[in-house]
Write a protein that holds these residues in place. Structure first.
Motif, PDB file in Angstrom:
ATOM      1  N   ILE A   1       6.583  78.726  78.249  1.00  0.00           N
ATOM      2  CA  ILE A   1       6.095  79.326  79.500  1.00  0.00           C
ATOM      3  C   ILE A   1       7.220  80.109  80.169  1.00  0.00           C
ATOM      4  O   ILE A   1       7.008  81.221  80.667  1.00  0.00           O
ATOM      5  CB  ILE A   1       5.552  78.229  80.448  1.00  0.00           C
ATOM      6  N   GLU A   2       8.436  79.544  80.170  1.00  0.00           N
ATOM      7  CA  GLU A   2       9.571  80.237  80.766  1.00  0.00           C
ATOM      8  C   GLU A   2       9.895  81.518  79.994  1.00  0.00           C
ATOM      9  O   GLU A   2      10.238  82.537  80.593  1.00  0.00           O
ATOM     10  CB  GLU A   2      10.792  79.323  80.797  1.00  0.00           C
ATOM     11  N   TYR A   3       9.764  81.497  78.674  1.00  0.00           N
ATOM     12  CA  TYR A   3      10.004  82.696  77.873  1.00  0.00           C
ATOM     13  C   TYR A   3       9.068  83.827  78.296  1.00  0.00           C
ATOM     14  O   TYR A   3       9.497  84.967  78.440  1.00  0.00           O
ATOM     15  CB  TYR A   3       9.843  82.399  76.382  1.00  0.00           C
ATOM     16  N   PHE A   4       7.801  83.518  78.488  1.00  0.00           N
ATOM     17  CA  PHE A   4       6.862  84.551  78.912  1.00  0.00           C
ATOM     18  C   PHE A   4       7.210  85.069  80.308  1.00  0.00           C
ATOM     19  O   PHE A   4       7.026  86.250  80.600  1.00  0.00           O
ATOM     20  CB  PHE A   4       5.423  84.043  78.847  1.00  0.00           C
ATOM     21  N   ALA A   5       7.726  84.196  81.175  1.00  0.00           N
ATOM     22  CA  ALA A   5       8.163  84.637  82.502  1.00  0.00           C
ATOM     23  C   ALA A   5       9.384  85.548  82.392  1.00  0.00           C
ATOM     24  O   ALA A   5       9.486  86.556  83.108  1.00  0.00           O
ATOM     25  CB  ALA A   5       8.474  83.434  83.382  1.00  0.00           C
ATOM     26  N   VAL A   6      10.306  85.227  81.486  1.00  0.00           N
ATOM     27  CA  VAL A   6      11.486  86.074  81.275  1.00  0.00           C
ATOM     28  C   VAL A   6      11.057  87.427  80.734  1.00  0.00           C
ATOM     29  O   VAL A   6      11.562  88.472  81.156  1.00  0.00           O
ATOM     30  CB  VAL A   6      12.489  85.387  80.312  1.00  0.00           C
ATOM     31  N   GLU A   7      10.124  87.423  79.798  1.00  0.00           N
ATOM     32  CA  GLU A   7       9.627  88.671  79.225  1.00  0.00           C
ATOM     33  C   GLU A   7       8.988  89.553  80.311  1.00  0.00           C
ATOM     34  O   GLU A   7       9.206  90.759  80.357  1.00  0.00           O
ATOM     35  CB  GLU A   7       8.618  88.339  78.132  1.00  0.00           C
ATOM     36  N   LYS A   8       8.203  88.924  81.194  1.00  0.00           N
ATOM     37  CA  LYS A   8       7.565  89.665  82.280  1.00  0.00           C
ATOM     38  C   LYS A   8       8.609  90.207  83.259  1.00  0.00           C
ATOM     39  O   LYS A   8       8.518  91.357  83.698  1.00  0.00           O
ATOM     40  CB  LYS A   8       6.571  88.753  83.008  1.00  0.00           C
ATOM     41  N   ALA A   9       9.616  89.401  83.558  1.00  0.00           N
ATOM     42  CA  ALA A   9      10.669  89.841  84.478  1.00  0.00           C
ATOM     43  C   ALA A   9      11.483  90.971  83.870  1.00  0.00           C
ATOM     44  O   ALA A   9      11.877  91.905  84.569  1.00  0.00           O
ATOM     45  CB  ALA A   9      11.573  88.659  84.838  1.00  0.00           C
ATOM     46  N   ALA A  10      11.733  90.918  82.571  1.00  0.00           N
ATOM     47  CA  ALA A  10      12.471  92.002  81.907  1.00  0.00           C
ATOM     48  C   ALA A  10      11.664  93.293  81.935  1.00  0.00           C
ATOM     49  O   ALA A  10      12.223  94.374  82.131  1.00  0.00           O
ATOM     50  CB  ALA A  10      12.799  91.605  80.471  1.00  0.00           C
ATOM     51  N   GLN A  11      10.368  93.166  81.757  1.00  0.00           N
ATOM     52  CA  GLN A  11       9.509  94.351  81.798  1.00  0.00           C
ATOM     53  C   GLN A  11       9.534  94.978  83.194  1.00  0.00           C
ATOM     54  O   GLN A  11       9.623  96.197  83.335  1.00  0.00           O
ATOM     55  CB  GLN A  11       8.076  93.978  81.399  1.00  0.00           C
ATOM     56  N   ARG A  12       9.461  94.149  84.214  1.00  0.00           N
ATOM     57  CA  ARG A  12       9.504  94.673  85.593  1.00  0.00           C
ATOM     58  C   ARG A  12      10.875  95.241  85.921  1.00  0.00           C
ATOM     59  O   ARG A  12      10.994  96.224  86.647  1.00  0.00           O
ATOM     60  CB  ARG A  12       9.135  93.577  86.583  1.00  0.00           C
ATOM     61  N   ALA A  13      11.936  94.619  85.404  1.00  0.00           N
ATOM     62  CA  ALA A  13      13.290  95.087  85.688  1.00  0.00           C
ATOM     63  C   ALA A  13      13.573  96.419  85.011  1.00  0.00           C
ATOM     64  O   ALA A  13      14.435  97.177  85.474  1.00  0.00           O
ATOM     65  CB  ALA A  13      14.310  94.044  85.233  1.00  0.00           C
ATOM     66  N   SER A  14      12.851  96.735  83.951  1.00  0.00           N
ATOM     67  CA  SER A  14      13.104  97.985  83.236  1.00  0.00           C
ATOM     68  C   SER A  14      12.691  99.212  84.047  1.00  0.00           C
ATOM     69  O   SER A  14      12.954 100.339  83.632  1.00  0.00           O
ATOM     70  CB  SER A  14      12.390  97.983  81.884  1.00  0.00           C
ATOM     71  N   THR A  15      12.077  99.003  85.203  1.00  0.00           N
ATOM     72  CA  THR A  15      11.733 100.131  86.073  1.00  0.00           C
ATOM     73  C   THR A  15      12.939 100.612  86.876  1.00  0.00           C
ATOM     74  O   THR A  15      12.868 101.675  87.485  1.00  0.00           O
ATOM     75  CB  THR A  15      10.599  99.755  87.042  1.00  0.00           C
ATOM     76  N   GLY A  16      14.027  99.848  86.866  1.00  0.00           N
ATOM     77  CA  GLY A  16      15.238 100.247  87.583  1.00  0.00           C
ATOM     78  C   GLY A  16      15.914 101.421  86.909  1.00  0.00           C
ATOM     79  O   GLY A  16      15.720 101.676  85.722  1.00  0.00           O
ATOM     80  N   GLN A  17      16.739 102.132  87.662  1.00  0.00           N
ATOM     81  CA  GLN A  17      17.407 103.326  87.137  1.00  0.00           C
ATOM     82  C   GLN A  17      18.842 103.065  86.705  1.00  0.00           C
ATOM     83  O   GLN A  17      19.336 103.716  85.802  1.00  0.00           O
ATOM     84  CB  GLN A  17      17.369 104.435  88.190  1.00  0.00           C
TER      85      GLN A  17
END
Length: 115
Positions: free
Chosen positions: A37-53
């Motif tokens: 479950i934590e892995y999927f949360a990390v994956e989601k957070a990485a996806q959201r963080a990739s919007t940074g410049q």
């Protein structure tokens, strides 16, 4: 009446053995499931963080999402931030250890990247 030689089935000792194996497997699965479950949360957070410049912005966005999702295994400083073309790609890799008994541990290795 059928004789004992013709009867089939599991003995009481066999039943206890199978029950013990199933119980141990259940305990290990119950300890490993939260890491998935934590892995999927990390994956989601990485996806959201990739919007940074910038790298600092990506790590900050990841840390903010990690606070919301209670991610403790990895932080923003552990991320590998690269740029492919014009897209920011966030990659991560980490390990989790689950203590089984005595000196025995179950090591789970997780890795992923944003899309």
């Amino acid at each position: 009446m059928p004789s004992k030689a013709q009867q089939r089935g599991i003995s009481f000792i066999g039943l206890l053995f199978v029950g013990a194996i199933l119980a141990m497997s259940g305990v290990i699965a119950a300890q490993a499931f939260p890491t998935v479950i934590e892995y999927f949360a990390v994956e989601k957070a990485a996806q959201r963080a990739s919007t940074g410049q910038s790298v600092a912005e990506v790590r900050s966005l990841f840390d903010k999402q990690a606070e919301v999702d209670t991610i403790k295994s990895i932080s923003g400083k552990d991320l590998e931030v690269t740029k492919v073309g014009d897209k920011v790609v966030v990659a991560f890799a980490y390990e989790r250890e689950i203590h089984l008994a005595g000196p025995a541990y179950l090591t789970l290795k997780y890795a992923g990247r944003s899309k």
